[in-house]
Design a protein around this motif. Structure first.
Motif, PDB file in Angstrom:
ATOM      1  N   GLU A   1      11.799   2.894  -0.431  1.00 28.19           N
ATOM      2  CA  GLU A   1      11.978   2.987  -1.879  1.00 28.19           C
ATOM      3  C   GLU A   1      11.583   1.694  -2.564  1.00 28.19           C
ATOM      4  OE1 GLU A   1      16.019   4.202  -2.649  1.00 28.19           O
ATOM      5  OE2 GLU A   1      15.331   6.239  -3.133  1.00 28.19           O
ATOM      6  N   ALA A   2      11.991   0.544  -1.982  1.00 24.28           N
ATOM      7  CA  ALA A   2      11.656  -0.754  -2.558  1.00 24.28           C
ATOM      8  C   ALA A   2      10.151  -0.985  -2.549  1.00 24.28           C
ATOM      9  CB  ALA A   2      12.358  -1.870  -1.790  1.00 24.28           C
ATOM     10  N   SER A   3       9.465  -0.321  -1.617  1.00 22.33           N
ATOM     11  CA  SER A   3       8.006  -0.456  -1.532  1.00 22.33           C
ATOM     12  C   SER A   3       7.279   0.488  -2.481  1.00 22.33           C
ATOM     13  CB  SER A   3       7.545  -0.181  -0.094  1.00 22.33           C
ATOM     14  OG  SER A   3       8.147  -1.085   0.814  1.00 22.33           O
TER      15      SER A   3
ATOM     16  N   ASP B   1       0.811  -1.228   0.000  1.00 24.40           N
ATOM     17  CA  ASP B   1       0.000   0.000   0.000  1.00 24.40           C
ATOM     18  C   ASP B   1       0.840   1.273   0.000  1.00 24.40           C
ATOM     19  OD1 ASP B   1      -2.323  -1.499   0.054  1.00 24.40           O
ATOM     20  OD2 ASP B   1      -2.460  -1.473   2.244  1.00 24.40           O
ATOM     21  N   LEU B   2       2.155   1.143   0.201  1.00 21.33           N
ATOM     22  CA  LEU B   2       3.018   2.321   0.215  1.00 21.33           C
ATOM     23  C   LEU B   2       3.324   2.844  -1.181  1.00 21.33           C
ATOM     24  CD1 LEU B   2       5.650   1.487   2.989  1.00 21.33           C
ATOM     25  CD2 LEU B   2       3.705   3.053   3.133  1.00 21.33           C
ATOM     26  N   GLU B   3       3.046   2.046  -2.205  1.00 18.25           N
ATOM     27  CA  GLU B   3       3.358   2.482  -3.566  1.00 18.25           C
ATOM     28  C   GLU B   3       2.604   3.773  -3.887  1.00 18.25           C
ATOM     29  OE1 GLU B   3       3.993   0.706  -8.034  1.00 18.25           O
ATOM     30  OE2 GLU B   3       3.093  -0.553  -6.475  1.00 18.25           O
ATOM     31  N   GLY B   4       3.368   4.808  -4.261  1.00 17.05           N
ATOM     32  CA  GLY B   4       2.783   6.096  -4.595  1.00 17.05           C
ATOM     33  C   GLY B   4       2.505   6.984  -3.402  1.00 17.05           C
ATOM     34  N   LYS B   5       2.674   6.445  -2.189  1.00 15.99           N
ATOM     35  CA  LYS B   5       2.467   7.240  -0.979  1.00 15.99           C
ATOM     36  C   LYS B   5       3.788   7.920  -0.585  1.00 15.99           C
ATOM     37  CE  LYS B   5      -1.828   5.886  -0.084  1.00 15.99           C
ATOM     38  NZ  LYS B   5      -2.055   4.879  -1.134  1.00 15.99           N
TER      39      LYS B   5
END
Length: 279
Positions: free
Chosen positions: A179-181, A160-164
């Motif tokens: 970053e990897a997330s 869920d961290l993608e783009g956050k």
């Protein structure tokens, strides 16, 4: 190309980054190990009999790494989670404990040269270190966590961290995990600034060690933040000894088992973190 492949690849990157971050997180306030001085020879292993004959277990620690090893108010007696665990182990061995305060960058050199017998400073067990040292059973277990504002229901996993946007120190290994997330990074100087940005709504989350969160909440009881997710990977911290210290390590393991059974480790954990971090 399978359209789900990038997600699987991201998950593997996140797992790898989590493992790296955890390995570096629980290892003192610095980030690198230091070996023996150039040209010097490491001291030999230590036996239980030698420690008992000396009547003292000498322990290397930083003394500046709250809440693990620190001076209350900056000038008080040495205290902390690791300090109390080491003292309790020494008592079980029937010897006194003596702490040698040393900067993290020189702490392993001090162990290898024989300045002290072990280190109590959240030393994480890693494959690389196990090649050089004999480790006791772990006395601290931790994970990486995503911390969000209490009313955030959108983030429940690392996916869920993608783009956050996450608040991270650029020199921290948690930055690599963020970053990897797939997160956007808002650079901060440390944990306190991350919490401030969370409360102001300027970032969506921050990633850090669970022990950092627990220590903060024990002292602040902030209702505005929460743990939204944890890594599957764990970090295990233990007491390292020079190679060849097998019977001493066995005695320390027995002492730690007794301290776990009689509730001492739980009591020390709850004193500093409000929960049991020893298992």
């Amino acid at each position: 190309m399978n359209r789900h492949q990038p997600n699987r690849r991201r998950l593997s990157l996140v797992a790898a980054a989590a493992a790296v971050a955890l390995a570096a997180a629980g290892c003192g306030s610095g980030t690198t190990d230091a070996g023996t001085d150039a040209g010097s020879q490491p001291a030999s292993g230590l036996t239980l009999q030698q420690v008992q004959d000396a009547g003292v277990l000498t322990v290397g620690t930083e003394g500046t790494y709250r809440p693990f090893s620190f001076h209350e108010g900056g000038t008080g007696e040495l205290t902390g989670y690791d300090v109390e665990v080491a003292a309790a182990v020494a008592e079980k061995l029937g010897v006194e404990v003596k702490f040698q305060e040393t900067q993290w960058d020189a702490i392993f050199a001090g162990l290898e040269s024989g300045r002290f017998d072990t280190i109590a400073n959240q030393v994480t067990i890693t494959d690389e270190r196990e090649e050089t040292y004999d480790f006791s059973a772990p006395y601290t277990v931790s994970k990486g966590v995503i911390v969000t504002s209490s009313d955030n229901n959108e983030i429940t996993s690392f996916e869920d961290l993608e783009g956050k946007t996450t608040a991270q120190s650029l020199t921290s290994n948690w930055h690599k995990l963020a970053e990897a997330s797939g997160a956007r990074i808002e650079a901060v100087e440390g944990w306190a600034q991350s919490v401030t940005l969370l409360e102001q709504g300027r970032v969506d989350a921050t990633i850090n060690d669970k022990l950092t969160f627990l220590d903060y909440q024990k002292n602040n009881a902030n209702p505005n933040i929460k743990i939204a997710a944890e890594t599957e990977e764990t970090s295990l911290s233990a007491l390292p000894f020079r190679k060849g210290s097998e019977d001493l390590v066995e005695a320390v393991d027995a002492a730690l088992a007794e301290l776990a059974a009689d509730g001492t480790l739980t009591e020390i954990s709850e004193k500093y973190f409000g929960t049991d971090v020893s298992k």
